[in-house]
Design a protein around this motif. Structure first.
Motif, PDB file in Angstrom:
ATOM      1  N   MET A  76       0.309  -1.366   9.271  1.00 56.92           N
ATOM      2  CA  MET A  76       0.744  -0.889   8.745  1.00 56.92           C
ATOM      3  C   MET A  76       0.535  -2.843   7.924  1.00 56.92           C
ATOM      4  O   MET A  76       0.401  -2.608   6.655  1.00 56.92           O
ATOM      5  N   LYS A  77       0.448  -3.442   8.333  1.00 59.49           N
ATOM      6  CA  LYS A  77       0.139  -4.784   7.393  1.00 59.49           C
ATOM      7  C   LYS A  77      -0.991  -4.596   6.938  1.00 59.49           C
ATOM      8  O   LYS A  77      -0.944  -5.657   6.261  1.00 59.49           O
ATOM      9  N   HIS A  78      -2.158  -3.754   7.202  1.00 62.69           N
ATOM     10  CA  HIS A  78      -3.371  -4.603   6.408  1.00 62.69           C
ATOM     11  C   HIS A  78      -3.337  -3.588   5.936  1.00 62.69           C
ATOM     12  O   HIS A  78      -4.785  -2.981   4.707  1.00 62.69           O
ATOM     13  N   THR A  79      -1.886  -2.657   5.125  1.00 66.31           N
ATOM     14  CA  THR A  79      -2.621  -1.818   4.094  1.00 66.31           C
ATOM     15  C   THR A  79      -2.819  -2.784   2.422  1.00 66.31           C
ATOM     16  O   THR A  79      -4.186  -1.663   2.023  1.00 66.31           O
ATOM     17  N   ARG A  80      -2.747  -3.724   2.783  1.00 67.63           N
ATOM     18  CA  ARG A  80      -3.214  -4.130   1.143  1.00 67.63           C
ATOM     19  C   ARG A  80      -4.529  -4.658   1.805  1.00 67.63           C
ATOM     20  O   ARG A  80      -5.109  -4.227   0.645  1.00 67.63           O
ATOM     21  N   ALA A  81      -5.164  -4.231   2.429  1.00 68.20           N
ATOM     22  CA  ALA A  81      -6.863  -4.819   3.400  1.00 68.20           C
ATOM     23  C   ALA A  81      -7.454  -3.025   2.701  1.00 68.20           C
ATOM     24  O   ALA A  81      -8.512  -3.121   2.030  1.00 68.20           O
ATOM     25  N   PHE A  82      -6.399  -2.293   2.652  1.00 61.49           N
ATOM     26  CA  PHE A  82      -7.474  -1.068   2.522  1.00 61.49           C
ATOM     27  C   PHE A  82      -7.531  -0.717   0.771  1.00 61.49           C
ATOM     28  O   PHE A  82      -8.033  -0.446  -0.022  1.00 61.49           O
ATOM     29  N   ALA A  83      -6.367  -1.101   0.601  1.00 62.27           N
ATOM     30  CA  ALA A  83      -6.088  -1.043  -1.063  1.00 62.27           C
ATOM     31  C   ALA A  83      -6.828  -1.506  -2.111  1.00 62.27           C
ATOM     32  O   ALA A  83      -7.548  -1.238  -2.538  1.00 62.27           O
ATOM     33  N   ASN A  84      -7.110  -2.529  -1.054  1.00 56.80           N
ATOM     34  CA  ASN A  84      -8.200  -3.996  -1.861  1.00 56.80           C
ATOM     35  C   ASN A  84      -9.711  -3.242  -1.991  1.00 56.80           C
ATOM     36  O   ASN A  84     -10.280  -3.732  -2.948  1.00 56.80           O
ATOM     37  N   MET A  85      -9.710  -2.976  -0.938  1.00 58.19           N
ATOM     38  CA  MET A  85     -11.170  -2.348  -1.176  1.00 58.19           C
ATOM     39  C   MET A  85     -11.226  -0.725  -1.480  1.00 58.19           C
ATOM     40  O   MET A  85     -12.770  -0.899  -2.841  1.00 58.19           O
ATOM     41  N   CYS A  86     -10.098  -0.089  -2.057  1.00 53.31           N
ATOM     42  CA  CYS A  86     -10.008   0.781  -2.919  1.00 53.31           C
ATOM     43  C   CYS A  86     -10.645  -0.016  -4.349  1.00 53.31           C
ATOM     44  O   CYS A  86     -10.908   0.815  -4.950  1.00 53.31           O
ATOM     45  N   ASN A  87      -9.815  -0.509  -4.760  1.00 53.68           N
ATOM     46  CA  ASN A  87      -9.253  -1.786  -5.903  1.00 53.68           C
ATOM     47  C   ASN A  87     -10.428  -1.475  -6.585  1.00 53.68           C
ATOM     48  O   ASN A  87     -11.320  -1.820  -7.819  1.00 53.68           O
ATOM     49  N   ALA A  88     -11.343  -1.844  -5.654  1.00 49.29           N
ATOM     50  CA  ALA A  88     -12.626  -2.570  -5.617  1.00 49.29           C
ATOM     51  C   ALA A  88     -13.777  -1.675  -5.601  1.00 49.29           C
ATOM     52  O   ALA A  88     -14.906  -2.442  -5.899  1.00 49.29           O
TER      53      ALA A  88
END
Length: 111
Positions: A76-88
């Motif tokens: 779950m520490k990688h949630t930001r990475a997935f969010a950043n991919m979506c935002n990009a």
């Protein structure tokens, strides 16, 4: 340490490494090996939501887990990475292919 405990510990460590390397490889595929880590860990300004499209985030996580294994509490520490991919603008449709490429290189160990 008993042999059983040792095997369990090695399994947990292998899972964590697989999750981390999968995310790292996806970042490299999308944004290059230099910029990938910085992009995936970037923090949005205060007051902005983590992600613009929550359905994208959920779909990205599901697609990653189908190819690379469950994230679990550790992942779950990688949630930001997935969010950043979506935002990009990286859509969840791209994730199965990306995750397949990223995680195929790191197969889980057999005990």
């Amino acid at each position: 340490m008993s042999e059983e405990a040792r095997k369990e510990l090695l399994g947990v460590m292998a899972h964590r490494s697989r999750v981390d390397k999968g995310i790292e490889r996806i970042g490299g595929i999308l944004f290059g090996t230099e910029a990938g880590p910085q992009f995936l860990t970037a923090v949005r300004p205060t007051g902005w939501p983590l992600v613009d499209d929550w359905d994208c985030l959920k779909s990205m996580v599901r697609a990653f887990e189908e190819q690379c294994g469950l994230l679990g509490q550790y992942g779950m520490k990688h949630t930001r990475a997935f969010a950043n991919m979506c935002n990009a603008g990286v859509g969840p449709i791209a994730m199965p292919n990306l995750a397949s490429k990223a995680c195929a290189a790191s197969t889980p160990p057999s005990f």
